[in-house]
Structures are given as structure tokens and as C-alpha cells.
Motif scaffolding. Structure first.
Motif, PDB file in Angstrom:
ATOM      1  N   GLY A 185       0.840  -1.189   0.000  1.00 34.49           N
ATOM      2  CA  GLY A 185       0.000   0.000   0.000  1.00 34.49           C
ATOM      3  C   GLY A 185       0.877   1.241   0.000  1.00 34.49           C
ATOM      4  O   GLY A 185       2.099   1.167   0.090  1.00 34.49           O
ATOM      5  N   THR A 186       0.260   2.413  -0.103  1.00 32.67           N
ATOM      6  CA  THR A 186       1.006   3.667  -0.087  1.00 32.67           C
ATOM      7  C   THR A 186       0.093   4.805   0.318  1.00 32.67           C
ATOM      8  O   THR A 186      -1.120   4.767   0.062  1.00 32.67           O
ATOM      9  N   HIS A 187       0.678   5.815   0.942  1.00 38.14           N
ATOM     10  CA  HIS A 187      -0.060   7.033   1.241  1.00 38.14           C
ATOM     11  C   HIS A 187       0.087   8.044   0.108  1.00 38.14           C
ATOM     12  O   HIS A 187      -0.630   9.045   0.072  1.00 38.14           O
ATOM     13  N   ALA A 188       1.048   7.812  -0.804  1.00 40.40           N
ATOM     14  CA  ALA A 188       1.248   8.720  -1.939  1.00 40.40           C
ATOM     15  C   ALA A 188       0.165   8.493  -2.983  1.00 40.40           C
ATOM     16  O   ALA A 188      -0.373   7.390  -3.130  1.00 40.40           O
ATOM     17  N   ALA A 189      -0.155   9.543  -3.710  1.00 39.09           N
ATOM     18  CA  ALA A 189      -1.144   9.459  -4.780  1.00 39.09           C
ATOM     19  C   ALA A 189      -0.502   9.875  -6.095  1.00 39.09           C
ATOM     20  O   ALA A 189       0.467  10.644  -6.123  1.00 39.09           O
ATOM     21  N   LEU A 190      -1.050   9.354  -7.181  1.00 41.63           N
ATOM     22  CA  LEU A 190      -0.507   9.592  -8.513  1.00 41.63           C
ATOM     23  C   LEU A 190      -1.486  10.439  -9.312  1.00 41.63           C
ATOM     24  O   LEU A 190      -2.695  10.230  -9.248  1.00 41.63           O
ATOM     25  N   ARG A 191      -0.957  11.385 -10.052  1.00 40.29           N
ATOM     26  CA  ARG A 191      -1.767  12.193 -10.950  1.00 40.29           C
ATOM     27  C   ARG A 191      -1.221  12.021 -12.360  1.00 40.29           C
ATOM     28  O   ARG A 191      -0.087  12.409 -12.643  1.00 40.29           O
ATOM     29  N   LEU A 192      -2.004  11.417 -13.223  1.00 38.83           N
ATOM     30  CA  LEU A 192      -1.575  11.167 -14.591  1.00 38.83           C
ATOM     31  C   LEU A 192      -1.952  12.352 -15.470  1.00 38.83           C
ATOM     32  O   LEU A 192      -3.111  12.790 -15.485  1.00 38.83           O
ATOM     33  N   VAL A 193      -0.965  12.865 -16.188  1.00 37.44           N
ATOM     34  CA  VAL A 193      -1.164  14.019 -17.066  1.00 37.44           C
ATOM     35  C   VAL A 193      -0.629  13.666 -18.449  1.00 37.44           C
ATOM     36  O   VAL A 193       0.535  13.271 -18.589  1.00 37.44           O
ATOM     37  N   LYS A 194      -1.477  13.795 -19.455  1.00 36.42           N
ATOM     38  CA  LYS A 194      -1.064  13.472 -20.821  1.00 36.42           C
ATOM     39  C   LYS A 194      -0.456  14.693 -21.493  1.00 36.42           C
ATOM     40  O   LYS A 194      -1.018  15.788 -21.467  1.00 36.42           O
ATOM     41  N   GLY A 195       0.675  14.494 -22.104  1.00 39.27           N
ATOM     42  CA  GLY A 195       1.319  15.536 -22.908  1.00 39.27           C
ATOM     43  C   GLY A 195       1.448  15.074 -24.344  1.00 39.27           C
ATOM     44  O   GLY A 195       1.954  13.983 -24.600  1.00 39.27           O
ATOM     45  N   TYR A 213      10.181  14.848  -7.723  1.00 40.84           N
ATOM     46  CA  TYR A 213       9.978  13.436  -7.445  1.00 40.84           C
ATOM     47  C   TYR A 213       9.811  13.205  -5.950  1.00 40.84           C
ATOM     48  O   TYR A 213      10.316  13.957  -5.115  1.00 40.84           O
ATOM     49  N   VAL A 214       9.064  12.161  -5.617  1.00 41.50           N
ATOM     50  CA  VAL A 214       8.800  11.784  -4.231  1.00 41.50           C
ATOM     51  C   VAL A 214       9.032  10.284  -4.108  1.00 41.50           C
ATOM     52  O   VAL A 214       8.608   9.507  -4.968  1.00 41.50           O
ATOM     53  N   PHE A 215       9.719   9.876  -3.040  1.00 44.66           N
ATOM     54  CA  PHE A 215       9.963   8.465  -2.778  1.00 44.66           C
ATOM     55  C   PHE A 215       8.994   7.943  -1.722  1.00 44.66           C
ATOM     56  O   PHE A 215       8.686   8.645  -0.754  1.00 44.66           O
ATOM     57  N   ASP A 216       8.535   6.728  -1.937  1.00 50.20           N
ATOM     58  CA  ASP A 216       7.730   6.033  -0.934  1.00 50.20           C
ATOM     59  C   ASP A 216       8.501   4.777  -0.545  1.00 50.20           C
ATOM     60  O   ASP A 216       8.591   3.827  -1.331  1.00 50.20           O
ATOM     61  N   LEU A 217       9.100   4.777   0.632  1.00 51.18           N
ATOM     62  CA  LEU A 217       9.937   3.670   1.085  1.00 51.18           C
ATOM     63  C   LEU A 217       9.179   2.834   2.106  1.00 51.18           C
ATOM     64  O   LEU A 217       8.771   3.332   3.156  1.00 51.18           O
ATOM     65  N   ASP A 218       8.984   1.567   1.788  1.00 51.61           N
ATOM     66  CA  ASP A 218       8.303   0.626   2.669  1.00 51.61           C
ATOM     67  C   ASP A 218       9.349  -0.325   3.234  1.00 51.61           C
ATOM     68  O   ASP A 218       9.990  -1.077   2.489  1.00 51.61           O
TER      69      ASP A 218
END
Length: 510
Positions: free
Chosen positions: A222-232, A335-340
Motif C-alpha cells: 500500500g502507499t499514502h502517496a497518490a498519482l496524478r496522470l497528465v497526458k502531454g 519526485y517523491v519516494f515512498d519507502l516501505d
């Protein structure tokens, strides 16, 4: 028995290969798997720039701009054949940002990154300067410096260096299962031929870009980070003006659009920024986006392109860290790291930009250092990528002198693509026939063998749209010949479709 590695890196985009390279150079055992081709998604769908991000200053991303400008200097030294300086013209007109604000932004841009080799910004009267020639109503403007880059080649060459330093690079190889097993990760990889391979790694690195959440789910994380997809989206049209400079155009919606010289005969225009949902592999340029980009150029250029002029188009999905910004343009490119570390460590990467990939890799290994006591110190800041010594313009002239049978555009293309490795490819050839079969536009059998044996190419798309942009000039018949040749080579050798790392000692190229 399962193979054992220190790191299993999932994702063959620029961030994944940069981490693999850095880690391999520290003496770590590294395996990277990529379900498709290297740079097949976001990392070949950028605006082809290494830059600080002038517009990020508007959103207060000073740290990101500072790091990006510093990295621009590092990459100029690391790969001068791929990362090349370019002037950007920023015209001012009705509806533009205030002149004082642009001047202040450029003042900061010139000073944030520390030591710099590129010239500072200048103001110009574009009515009296040739740089204003394509513009509808030239007036005041500015010129500043940044860099262009072949994004896909930068990714492939970084992977090459990783492999030469001991990393195993598996293309066309998907991660299909991963679970914590004691102090490591046990993973199952599915190869293109349907076979599976089981590996064990102490650390899992999730550099899957737009698919980062899919890998987290597959690994049961799991993760607390969220992703936002942006098309270019970008379009390519026949060359709009002479000269080796680009334009940064301010649109009436406050966004900016680049017009960049591209592959000698063309201009690259981009980009759009639209929210995206669904499978990133299905992202396509829409008619509305083409109209938007053409309209943005028409606002400034006397002879703008229309939709019928588009010769190529591509769209990519940026996997940005969700910072709750109101618009896609304002979402951070940092950039953001999510370390488990609830067991064997797993590091997932959210966000990032092409320019900062080396620094991202260095930061990732710093975060993992407590779990990698055998890893060496940072080393990439003063390194060079394969082919990266010397000036590509001077190398082009030398190739024209030493290989007189080469057409001028072929010598230039190879110098920019391979740098000093061009001589390894051409060897002691004295005529075109010495390079084997000619597939058109200077692409020889020897060069094609290099792309297969050293750069993991297996399909015509790999060759024509990522390792090169010869797809812009090749005819359909020529493309079919290349596809048939590659199919015969991979069938005969079993290479590299089974996902082998870069080989050594093969002699098909000179």
C-alpha cells in the motif's frame, strides 16, 4: 535455484535505468526488467529538453529549478553528443506576462543553478533581428539558453552503461509476481517467449512510471502517496523556419508551447497538459490537441502549420506526484519516494523529470544506503556515458574526413546518436558496401547489428522511432524490410528477445 540480486528494478524508463547504472557502478548486483522496450512510454514522449524549467518559477518550485539547472551542467559534460545547447527565443506581445516579470524570471534562472557554461539571457528587439523573422508582429523579446536531448537515446545509452558495469537488463520481460520472502523479495518474471524466470532480490525498486500503482498492487503493498496522470502531446511538422534556435510561445491560456528544430527537416511543437485516466499505453493525440498546438503557433507565426501538415504525433503520460494543484500545469514535476521497510525494503518513485534523472538515482540510493552496506559511494556526477567524450560537431567533421563515402546527414546523425562509438560501428570501412546491406537513408546492416547487439532493439519501431527518428523519412517499404531483417536475426540467434543483458564480444559490427 533462484538468481540472487541486491536490487530488482522494475521499469526501463530513464529513472529505472539511471538507478540501475548508479547501483551497478557501486558494485551492487542489479537486475532491471522492462515489460516492453527501453524508453517505450513516458521516457520517449517528452519535449526532448534538458532544462531548468523556466515556467516552474511561477509555481514557486525554486528547489526543483535549482537542481534541474545544476543537472543540466552535469549532463552537458556527461553526454555532449546527446545533450546540446540551444537558444530559446521568448517573444513578448499582447496578453504576455509583464516584461518586468519575465526579466525577473530570467534573472533568477541565470543564477539559481550555480556555475554554468551556457550564456545568460539577453533582451532583443525582434523587429531588427533575424530571430524575429517568423513572427507575425515582432517586437520586444528575450533569448536565453537551455539544451535539447534525444530522450530515448539517453535512456538506452544509460542502460548500456549499466550493463557494461555488470547490471542485467531484461527487456520484453514483465514482473508478474512479487512477494516478501524472509529478508528479500521473491519475484517471477515472464519473458516474451512465454518462459518464466524466478529471481530473489534484497530490495525492490518500483520505477514503473505511470504503472507505479500497478506494481505496488502486484507486490501487495500500500502507499499514502497518490498519482496524478497528465497526458502531454506533441506534433511534428515540416521545418517552420531556418536556424538552430527554438521558440517559447506564451499562449492566451497562460500555458507555454515550444517550437523546436527537430531532425534537420522538421519542427517539434508541444506540449499539451490534460488529465488522463485509463491505461497509459493507450494514450493518443486527439484532433483537439492538434488544433490547440497549431493555434498556439498561429498566435505568433506568420506561416503557422495546420493539422494537415502534421507528419508525426506522439503522446505520453507523465506520472506526477499528486500535490492537489488546481491545474495539470501547476502540478509539481519534482519526485517523491515512498519507502516501505515493513520487511524487505521496497522503494516506489512518484513523479520526476528527465533532467533530474541522475540526481533522482543518487537520492534513491542514499535513501537505501542503510540497507546496502556493501554499496560504494556516489560516483555519477563526474562520469561520462558511452560515446560521450568530445564535441559532436567536430566529430561530424572528422567522420566526413575519414569516411568520405558517408553522406553529410548520415555522418551528423551518427555523431549525435553514438558519439565516439561511431568509430566502433564503422571500423575500417572504406565504402558503403563494407557496411553490409543498405536499408536506406544511411542505415546500414552494420549499424542495425549494433542496435540489436548493443542496444536491445528487436523491432522496426525500436529502431526507427526510439534508437533513431528515421521513421520520419523511411518509406513503408523500407520499414518493412527492416522489420523482416530484424525478425530473421532474432529468430536465428534467439537474441535479444529472451531478455539477455548487453552482450560482449560479438563481431557483426566493425
Amino acid at each position: 535455484m533462484s538468481e540472487i540480486f541486491d536490487l530488482l528494478v522494475v521499469g526501463g524508463g530513464i529513472n529505472g535505468v539511471a538507478i540501475a547504472r548508479d547501483a551497478a557502478g557501486r558494485g551492487l548486483r542489479v537486475l532491471l526488467c522492462e515489460k516492453g522496450d527501453l524508453a517505450a512510454a513516458t521516457s520517449s514522449a517528452s519535449s526532448k529538453l534538458v532544462h531548468g524549467g523556466l515556467r516552474y518559477l511561477e509555481h514557486g518550485d525554486f528547489r526543483l529549478v535549482r537542481e534541474s539547472l545544476a543537472e543540466r551542467e552535469v549532463l552537458l559534460r556527461m553526454a555532449p553528443h546527446l545533450v546540446r545547447p540551444m537558444r530559446f527565443v521568448l517573444p513578448q506581445g499582447r496578453g504576455s506576462r509583464p516584461r518586468w516579470l519575465v526579466r525577473l524570471g530570467l534573472f533568477l534562472y541565470d543564477r539559481l543553478g550555480g556555475a554554468r557554461s551556457l550564456p545568460g539571457a539577453q533582451s532583443f528587439d525582434l523587429r531588427r533581428d533575424p530571430l524575429g523573422a517568423p513572427l507575425r508582429a515582432p517586437g520586444a523579446g528575450f533569448v536565453y539558453a537551455d539544451c535539447r536531448v534525444d530522450d530515448a537515446r539517453l535512456t538506452v545509452v544509460t542502460a548500456r552503461d549499466a550493463a557494461e558495469r555488470g547490471a542485467t537488463i531484461l527487456t520484453r520481460t514483465a514482473l508478474v509476481a512479487a512477494r516478501r520472502d524472509g529478508e528479500g523479495w521473491r519475484a517471477t518474471l515472464l519473458c516474451q517467449d512465454g518462459s518464466t524466470r524466478e529471481v530473489v532480490a534484497r530490495i525492490l525498486i518500483n520505477a514503473a512510471g505511470p504503472w507505479v500503482l500497478d506494481v505496488l498492487h502486484l507486490a501487495g503493498l500500500g502507499t499514502h502517496a497518490a498519482l496524478r496522470l497528465v497526458k502531454g502531446s506533441h506534433i511534428v511538422v515540416p521545418r517552420l523556419y531556418p536556424g538552430d534556435h527554438a521558440y517559447l510561445l506564451q499562449n492566451d491560456d497562460r500555458r507555454i508551447v515550444f517550437v523546436i528544430p527537430f531532425e534537420r527537416e522538421f519542427s517539434l511543437i508541444g506540449t499539451t497538459e490534460l488529465p488522463f485516466a485509463g491505461d497509459p499505453a493507450t494514450a493518443q493525440v486527439t484532433e483537439a490537441e492538434i488544433a490547440y498546438l497549431c493555434g498556439a503557433v498561429a498566435r505568433w507565426f506568420t506561416e503557422p502549420p495546420g493539422p494537415a501538415d502534421v507528419v508525426w504525433q506522439y503522446a505520453g503520460v507523465r506520472p506526477l506526484y499528486e500535490d492537489r494543484a488546481r491545474s495539470a500545469s501547476a502540478v509539481t514535476r519534482d519526485y517523491v519516494f515512498d519507502l516501505d521497510v515493513a520487511g524487505a525494503p521496497a522503494l516506489s518513485i512518484f513523479g520526476g523529470k528527465l533532467t533530474t534523472h541522475r540526481r533522482l538515482a543518487e537520492h534513491a540510493l542514499a535513501r537505501l544506503a542503510p540497507h546496502l552496506p556493501a554499496g560504494g559511494p556516489p560516483w555519477t556526477a563526474t562520469s561520462q556515458l558511452p560515446g560521450g567524450t568530445g564535441d559532436s560537431a567536430a566529430l561530424t567533421a572528422e567522420l566526413r574526413r575519414d569516411y568520405r563515402f558517408l553522406a553529410a546527414d548520415t555522418a551528423e546523425r551518427m555523431a549525435h546518436s553514438y558519439g565516439n562509438d561511431t568509430r566502433q560501428i564503422l571500423g575500417d570501412a572504406r565504402r558503403m558496401a563494407d557496411l553490409g546491406r543498405d536499408f536506406g537513408h544511411g542505415l546500414s546492416e552494420v549499424e542495425l547489428a549494433w542496435l540489436v547487439e548493443r542496444e536491445w532493439a528487436t523491432t522496426a519501431e525500436d529502431v526507427l522511432w526510439r534508437r533513431s527518428k528515421l521513421g520520419l523519412v523511411m518509406t513503408p517499404a523500407e520499414a518493412r524490410e527492416i522489420a523482416a531483417y530484424l525478425a530473421s536475426v532474432t529468430r536465428a540467434s534467439g537474441f535479444p528477445g529472451e531478455g539477455a543483458s548487453a552482450p560482449a564480444g560479438r563481431t557483426a559490427y566493425r
